[in-house]
Scaffold this motif. Structure first.
Motif, short mmCIF file in Angstrom:
data_model
loop_
_atom_site.label_atom_id
_atom_site.label_comp_id
_atom_site.label_asym_id
_atom_site.label_seq_id
_atom_site.Cartn_x
_atom_site.Cartn_y
_atom_site.Cartn_z
N PHE A 57 2.07 6.76 -6.81
CA PHE A 57 0.99 7.60 -7.18
C PHE A 57 1.59 8.98 -7.10
O PHE A 57 1.26 9.98 -8.03
CB PHE A 57 -0.22 7.42 -6.49
CG PHE A 57 -1.14 6.30 -6.94
CD1 PHE A 57 -1.72 6.68 -8.37
CD2 PHE A 57 -1.31 5.16 -6.59
CE1 PHE A 57 -2.41 5.80 -9.08
CE2 PHE A 57 -2.56 4.18 -7.09
CZ PHE A 57 -2.73 4.61 -8.29
N ARG A 58 2.04 9.57 -5.88
CA ARG A 58 2.56 10.57 -5.73
C ARG A 58 3.65 11.03 -6.74
O ARG A 58 3.78 12.15 -7.36
CB ARG A 58 3.17 10.73 -4.49
CG ARG A 58 2.23 10.67 -3.30
CD ARG A 58 2.71 11.29 -2.07
NE ARG A 58 3.17 12.54 -1.87
CZ ARG A 58 3.75 13.03 -0.88
NH1 ARG A 58 3.76 12.42 0.23
NH2 ARG A 58 4.09 14.40 -0.82
N VAL A 116 1.00 -1.37 -0.01
CA VAL A 116 -0.04 0.07 0.00
C VAL A 116 1.13 1.08 -0.06
O VAL A 116 0.65 2.26 -0.79
CB VAL A 116 -0.92 0.00 1.21
CG1 VAL A 116 -1.80 1.36 1.19
CG2 VAL A 116 -2.15 -1.22 1.04
N ASN A 133 2.65 1.90 -3.35
CA ASN A 133 1.76 2.52 -4.50
C ASN A 133 1.27 3.70 -4.03
O ASN A 133 1.19 4.52 -5.32
CB ASN A 133 0.32 1.37 -4.54
CG ASN A 133 0.46 0.03 -4.89
OD1 ASN A 133 1.54 -0.02 -5.83
ND2 ASN A 133 -0.25 -0.82 -4.38
N ILE A 134 1.10 4.17 -2.71
CA ILE A 134 0.94 5.53 -2.60
C ILE A 134 2.10 6.56 -3.06
O ILE A 134 2.05 7.54 -3.76
CB ILE A 134 0.60 5.91 -1.09
CG1 ILE A 134 -0.47 5.07 -0.80
CG2 ILE A 134 0.65 7.21 -0.70
CD1 ILE A 134 -0.99 5.07 0.71
#
Length: 312
Positions: free
Chosen positions: A177-178, A170, A173-174
């Motif tokens: 994305f940033r 998680v 992935n965050i």
């Protein structure tokens, strides 16, 4: 247990075996697909195939079997679960490295290293079984995994490691994305930069891989959360009341083994055409049509000279 009916279990097992053998054939034929992603996809397909074989074996084994036979069966179940977690985590790490170090990616995550990591994952899966059942192991006459008593210490280590794996996925992935948002902003000022162009290609790959890792996390997280509550709870009656829910959540893990092969065909262009070619085995005209589309279509991933050298 949710799937104790022999007819249901063997049907699920046979379907899993057929689907994943088909998926392995498709993945093996996709030689132009990025080698790192293809190897990890094959590894996931192998764990799903193992799950199907174990479901069939579980059906034909007698209820009252020896402890050695039961432990052997559980070793392979643990391997299938642990290797799935490891492979999914490596997929996320692989995408993080590709986004953070796009120009050095092929040196950091080459074919040899991926093979070594996947081999270590299977080794860890084998060892993990004996670690988690070492604490207060108790023998039962019926070989059903949830009837094997694990001491509180071993169970806490077990579920905490799986929860940590989910958390790592998680977080990565965050972070990615940033980075995607940042790269999108930079694209307006310097769209021809080589580093940026590699990053944009990695963004497209990440979005495709995210479907696989996201589905895995979505289907495996409920059983991990319930297992953590059961392991850390001091209220035995409350923990026992959650056992059936944990078993039901465990069936979602089996569902993931059915979904994965279709995700490969859906998300990866070369796999999609190879999948359709295999489905049209009886129609030479349709096979030639999809072969032609496959040749005309640009491959899903950019292949560097490093990859070509490794494949040859």
């Amino acid at each position: 247990m949710v799937m104790q009916n022999d007819s249901v279990t063997i049907t699920l097992g046979v379907l899993l075996v057929i689907i994943n053998i088909f998926a392995l054939g498709v993945l093996a034929s996709c030689q132009k697909m990025m080698v790192q992603i293809r190897l990890m996809a094959i590894n996931l397909s192998c764990t799903d195939l193992l799950a199907g074989v174990l479901l069939i074996a579980d059906t034909f084994l007698p209820v009252n079997i020896s402890l050695i036979s039961c432990r052997t069966l559980l070793v392979f179940w643990d391997m299938a679960v642990v290797v799935s977690y490891c492979t999914t985590t490596v997929l996320s790490v692989d995408r993080y490295i590709s986004m953070t170090f796009p120009l050095r990616y092929h040196a950091l995550m080459n074919k040899t290293r991926i093979n070594v990591i996947m081999g270590l994952a299977w080794g860890v899966g084998f060892i993990f079984h004996f670690v988690r059942f070492a604490d207060e192991f108790e023998k039962y006459t019926v070989c059903i995994p949830h009837l094997y008593h694990q001491g509180k210490f071993a169970r806490k280590i077990d579920v905490t490691l799986f929860a940590a794996s989910i958390l790592i996925n998680v977080i990565l992935n965050i972070v990615i994305f940033r980075k995607i948002i940042k790269i999108s902003r930079v694209s307006r000022t310097n769209p021809l930069d080589q580093n940026f162009r590699n990053s944009m290609e990695n963004i497209r790959i990440f979005i495709r891989v995210l479907v696989i890792t996201g589905t895995f996390l979505f289907l495996y997280t409920p059983v991990v959360i319930l297992s953590m509550i059961i392991s850390y709870s001091n209220d035995k009656k409350f923990a026992l009341s959650l056992t059936s829910w944990a078993s039901l959540a465990g069936s979602l893990c089996v569902l993931n083994s059915f979904i994965n092969p279709f995700l490969y065909a859906w998300r990866f262009r070369e796999c999609r055409y190879q999948f359709l070619i295999a489905l049209c085995y009886c129609s030479k005209e349709r096979r030639e049509h999809y072969k032609s589309k496959k040749k005309k279509s640009y491959v899903t991933y950019v292949i560097s000279s490093r990859d070509v050298a490794e494949e040859s």
